[in-house]
Design a protein around this motif. Structure first.
Motif, PDB file in Angstrom:
ATOM      1  N   VAL A 181       3.480  -3.660  -4.220  1.00 38.51           N
ATOM      2  CA  VAL A 181       2.212  -4.343  -4.484  1.00 38.51           C
ATOM      3  C   VAL A 181       1.122  -3.769  -3.593  1.00 38.51           C
ATOM      4  O   VAL A 181       0.005  -3.498  -4.048  1.00 38.51           O
ATOM      5  N   ALA A 182       1.438  -3.572  -2.311  1.00 44.43           N
ATOM      6  CA  ALA A 182       0.461  -3.026  -1.369  1.00 44.43           C
ATOM      7  C   ALA A 182       0.039  -1.619  -1.790  1.00 44.43           C
ATOM      8  O   ALA A 182      -1.151  -1.278  -1.751  1.00 44.43           O
ATOM      9  N   GLU A 183       1.004  -0.804  -2.197  1.00 41.56           N
ATOM     10  CA  GLU A 183       0.700   0.562  -2.619  1.00 41.56           C
ATOM     11  C   GLU A 183      -0.108   0.558  -3.912  1.00 41.56           C
ATOM     12  O   GLU A 183      -1.041   1.346  -4.086  1.00 41.56           O
ATOM     13  N   LEU A 184       0.234  -0.355  -4.822  1.00 41.50           N
ATOM     14  CA  LEU A 184      -0.509  -0.469  -6.074  1.00 41.50           C
ATOM     15  C   LEU A 184      -1.962  -0.826  -5.814  1.00 41.50           C
ATOM     16  O   LEU A 184      -2.884  -0.220  -6.368  1.00 41.50           O
ATOM     17  N   LYS A 185      -2.191  -1.801  -4.949  1.00 39.08           N
ATOM     18  CA  LYS A 185      -3.551  -2.229  -4.627  1.00 39.08           C
ATOM     19  C   LYS A 185      -4.310  -1.096  -3.938  1.00 39.08           C
ATOM     20  O   LYS A 185      -5.523  -0.949  -4.132  1.00 39.08           O
ATOM     21  N   ARG A 186      -3.607  -0.295  -3.141  1.00 40.53           N
ATOM     22  CA  ARG A 186      -4.257   0.828  -2.469  1.00 40.53           C
ATOM     23  C   ARG A 186      -4.739   1.854  -3.502  1.00 40.53           C
ATOM     24  O   ARG A 186      -5.874   2.328  -3.425  1.00 40.53           O
ATOM     25  N   VAL A 187      -3.873   2.169  -4.460  1.00 37.33           N
ATOM     26  CA  VAL A 187      -4.249   3.130  -5.493  1.00 37.33           C
ATOM     27  C   VAL A 187      -5.422   2.599  -6.308  1.00 37.33           C
ATOM     28  O   VAL A 187      -6.381   3.326  -6.601  1.00 37.33           O
ATOM     29  N   LEU A 188      -5.368   1.329  -6.675  1.00 36.63           N
ATOM     30  CA  LEU A 188      -6.460   0.735  -7.452  1.00 36.63           C
ATOM     31  C   LEU A 188      -7.761   0.743  -6.678  1.00 36.63           C
ATOM     32  O   LEU A 188      -8.836   1.023  -7.226  1.00 36.63           O
ATOM     33  N   ASP A 189      -7.670   0.440  -5.388  1.00 39.87           N
ATOM     34  CA  ASP A 189      -8.867   0.397  -4.558  1.00 39.87           C
ATOM     35  C   ASP A 189      -9.479   1.789  -4.409  1.00 39.87           C
ATOM     36  O   ASP A 189     -10.699   1.963  -4.470  1.00 39.87           O
TER      37      ASP A 189
END
Length: 351
Positions: A181-189
């Motif tokens: 989830v953290a990595e996903l949010k990082r990519v999205l950001d």
């Protein structure tokens, strides 16, 4: 827009859904996935029927399918409705590349399958495909596939990610860890489209960096305008070559404002290699030999971004003179693996 009860010259896709109480979370997401698939991806004419408001249509369609559930998909041709299936069946058709075996008759050259996309549609399609590629590169492709079974699509992912609690629950149910989830949010950001800040604010931040105005940055990241000033700083870092000393004043200003995570994001842009497919800053790599900034990123990560510290250590060129002190700091926070790695790099350099 087509209305329930209307007819069409060519077959159309019918989606039966419910707006009652916004429906269950799962039904709502699955309806959204179907809508995105038929309208935006496959470019087909779609008739959406709200079973809550159109009771007679609902009764008729339920009698055709023999099921009382939402959402359901039908093909209407010459006033006759043929049941296709629910979300799971349509999703399976996409996965097995058999979609057009059923829906080819609903397409029409120039308006359906193979139709020309408008500039806006093409841009949206390109963004979705680019995001899917980035997720695959970040080893999140399987995570996205798992989310799609819950009705989350690449095109709706940014909106879905705003509800971090729901995203974490979906990840757990799909067998993925919080790190995903953290990595996903990082990519999205990193890849989120952003409107440029207003010219007046950009000019003010640009001037402060050029003139190394420490007084400006001492107060820039506090108060009501803090985020606006930060966004302007990020915009300039991503689009213009900046004066190094002036940039360091911005970093110091963020430290004064205790905006550690903001500082991490800023330092990552200029110190770490740009991932393939992500926007690149003209400042990336220009500060690679700045010991102070490199050490600050490590210190900030130890305190506020522990899960990504190892990744940073592997990408940063840390001066051997600074290694012993950083190793002590890292070990003091209980990060033994990271400390051992950094210590081993120093030993390999010395040998």
């Amino acid at each position: 827009a087509m209305e329930p009860g209307s007819s069409a010259k060519k077959p159309v896709v019918v989606i039966l859904f419910s707006s009652y109480g916004s429906g269950s979370v799962q039904a709502r997401k699955r309806t959204s996935w179907l809508r995105d698939l038929f309208v935006h991806q496959k470019k087909l004419d779609v008739l959406e029927i709200d079973g809550t408001k159109h009771v007679e249509d609902r009764k008729h369609l339920w009698s055709v399918s023999g099921e009382k559930s939402y959402p359901q998909v039908f093909i209407r041709a010459d006033g006759v409705d043929k049941y296709v299936g629910g979300y799971e069946h349509v999703h399976s058709m996409v996965e097995t590349d058999t979609f057009w075996d059923t829906f080819k008759g609903c397409a029409e050259e120039g308006s359906g399958r193979g139709g020309t996309l408008t500039e806006e549609e093409a841009k949206a399609k390109e963004e979705v495909e680019s995001l899917a590629d980035l997720l695959e590169q970040a080893k999140l492709g399987q995570f996205l596939q798992a989310l799609q079974t819950e009705g989350v699509t690449a095109s709706s992912l940014r909106e879905e990610a705003q509800d971090e609690g729901r995203l974490k629950a979906l990840a757990e149910r799909a067998g993925f860890k919080p790190d995903h989830v953290a990595e996903l949010k990082r990519v999205l950001d990193e890849t989120a489209p952003r409107a440029p800040p207003d010219k007046k604010r950009l000019d003010a931040v640009r001037k402060a960096i050029k003139e190394k105005d420490e007084a400006f940055f001492t107060s820039a990241f506090t108060g009501g305008d803090a985020k606006l000033n930060y966004d302007a700083t990020i915009h300039l870092v991503m689009t213009e070559e900046l004066e190094p000393v002036g940039f360091s004043k911005a970093v110091k200003g963020l430290m004064i404002a205790d905006k550690t995570k903001w500082n991490i994001k800023l330092l990552k842009i200029i110190l770490l290699p740009t991932r393939e497919g992500a926007p690149k800053s003209p400042n990336t790599g220009q500060y690679g030999n700045s010991r102070n900034l490199i050490n600050l990123l490590v210190v900030f990560a130890v305190k506020a971004d522990k899960s990504n510290l190892m990744s940073y250590l592997k990408q940063l060129q840390i001066a051997k003179e600074d290694v012993p002190q950083l190793v002590g700091l890292i070990r003091g926070y209980g990060l033994a693996a990271e400390a051992d790695y950094l210590e081993s790099t120093q030993q390999s350099r010395s040998s």
